[in-house]
Motif scaffolding. Structure first.
Motif, PDB file in Angstrom:
ATOM      1  N   GLU A 124       0.842  -1.190   0.000  1.00  0.00           N
ATOM      2  CA  GLU A 124       0.000   0.000   0.000  1.00  0.00           C
ATOM      3  C   GLU A 124       0.874   1.236   0.000  1.00  0.00           C
ATOM      4  OE1 GLU A 124      -2.611   0.484   3.373  1.00  0.00           O
ATOM      5  OE2 GLU A 124      -0.957   0.711   4.750  1.00  0.00           O
ATOM      6  N   ARG A 127      -1.214   7.535  -3.306  1.00  0.00           N
ATOM      7  CA  ARG A 127      -1.359   7.749  -4.744  1.00  0.00           C
ATOM      8  C   ARG A 127      -2.038   9.090  -4.986  1.00  0.00           C
ATOM      9  NH1 ARG A 127       2.109   4.908  -5.980  1.00  0.00           N
ATOM     10  NH2 ARG A 127       2.009   2.686  -5.973  1.00  0.00           N
ATOM     11  N   LYS A 129      -4.576  11.754  -6.462  1.00  0.00           N
ATOM     12  CA  LYS A 129      -5.978  11.684  -6.854  1.00  0.00           C
ATOM     13  C   LYS A 129      -6.477  13.122  -7.017  1.00  0.00           C
ATOM     14  CE  LYS A 129     -10.443  10.209  -5.112  1.00  0.00           C
ATOM     15  NZ  LYS A 129     -11.188   9.685  -3.984  1.00  0.00           N
ATOM     16  N   GLU A 140      -3.917   9.972  -1.540  1.00  0.00           N
ATOM     17  CA  GLU A 140      -4.793   9.074  -0.804  1.00  0.00           C
ATOM     18  C   GLU A 140      -4.108   7.714  -0.669  1.00  0.00           C
ATOM     19  OE1 GLU A 140      -9.301   9.040  -1.393  1.00  0.00           O
ATOM     20  OE2 GLU A 140      -8.595   7.390  -2.655  1.00  0.00           O
ATOM     21  N   LYS A 141      -4.210   7.133   0.533  1.00  0.00           N
ATOM     22  CA  LYS A 141      -3.617   5.811   0.740  1.00  0.00           C
ATOM     23  C   LYS A 141      -4.418   4.779  -0.048  1.00  0.00           C
ATOM     24  CE  LYS A 141      -2.250   4.689   4.921  1.00  0.00           C
ATOM     25  NZ  LYS A 141      -2.197   4.121   6.289  1.00  0.00           N
ATOM     26  N   SER A 142      -3.715   4.028  -0.893  1.00  0.00           N
ATOM     27  CA  SER A 142      -4.371   3.031  -1.747  1.00  0.00           C
ATOM     28  C   SER A 142      -3.744   1.664  -1.515  1.00  0.00           C
ATOM     29  CB  SER A 142      -4.203   3.395  -3.220  1.00  0.00           C
ATOM     30  OG  SER A 142      -4.760   4.639  -3.482  1.00  0.00           O
ATOM     31  N   ARG A 148      -4.943  -6.116  -1.028  1.00  0.00           N
ATOM     32  CA  ARG A 148      -6.287  -6.445  -1.514  1.00  0.00           C
ATOM     33  C   ARG A 148      -6.534  -7.951  -1.424  1.00  0.00           C
ATOM     34  NH1 ARG A 148      -4.872  -2.568  -5.442  1.00  0.00           N
ATOM     35  NH2 ARG A 148      -4.404  -4.227  -6.943  1.00  0.00           N
TER      36      ARG A 148
END
Length: 186
Positions: A124, A127, A129, A140-142, A148
């Motif tokens: 993670e 990223r 946005k 934003e933390k993705s 996932r």
């Protein structure tokens, strides 16, 4: 020596990681991920593949039934296997077929490492946005593919999941795995 690490003039290279309950528990604990609780009952073991299915799979892959049986046995026992060898010899094709014999296709994921691949890509990271007013950029933390998959595995503990890492030798493993290295040993 039997299996994919043997020097038997056969397929070698690529990684296959079926995620175990133990891996998921350690992973969730280490990263303070709150999803539904993992059940206390034991997980359904990797599906047993009958000799007829192994023979069919081996024939489709142009391998011996003994080799396929040995590799599936190694995967069941150690939860990971490494294939290595020259490019273009079908390693990815074979590992995908083996993975699909262990888990349903929606529970199999292939990722490919490259020199700029990092922990932020794999687990993670932040990223860019476009903001809601569309006038600025925010970070934003993705979640990455491993996170996932770990969350999906935690939500479905009785299903097997397989992560295939292709071209692992092209990535900087310390940069990609970070502290996750420790978890893969167990």
């Amino acid at each position: 020596e039997k299996g994919p690490l043997a020097s038997n003039e056969s397929i070698k290279m690529g990684y296959l990681y079926p995620l175990s309950k133990e891996f998921g528990e350690k992973f969730m604990e280490e990263h303070d991920i709150s999803t539904q609780s993992l059940p206390n009952e034991s997980l359904t073991p990797l599906p047993s593949i009958g000799s007829k299915e192994i023979s069919t799979l081996a024939e489709q892959l142009h391998l011996t039934s003994e080799w396929v049986t040995d590799v599936l046995g190694l995967i069941k026992k150690s939860k990971q296997v490494i294939f290595y060898g020259p490019p273009g010899t079908g390693k990815t094709f074979i590992i995908k077929a083996l993975a699909n014999s262990i888990a349903s296709p929606e529970n199999v994921q292939l990722i490919q490492f490259h020199p700029s691949f990092s922990y932020e890509d794999f687990f993670e990271g932040y990223r860019p946005k476009i903001s809601s007013d569309e006038k600025s950029m925010i970070f934003e933390k993705s979640p990455g593919p491993l996170r996932r998959m770990a969350e999906k595995a935690a939500a479905n503990p009785n299903e097997p999941f397989v992560l295939i890492i292709d071209e692992i030798n092209r990535g900087n493993l310390a940069k990609v795995f970070g502290e996750l290295y420790f978890l893969l040993e167990y």
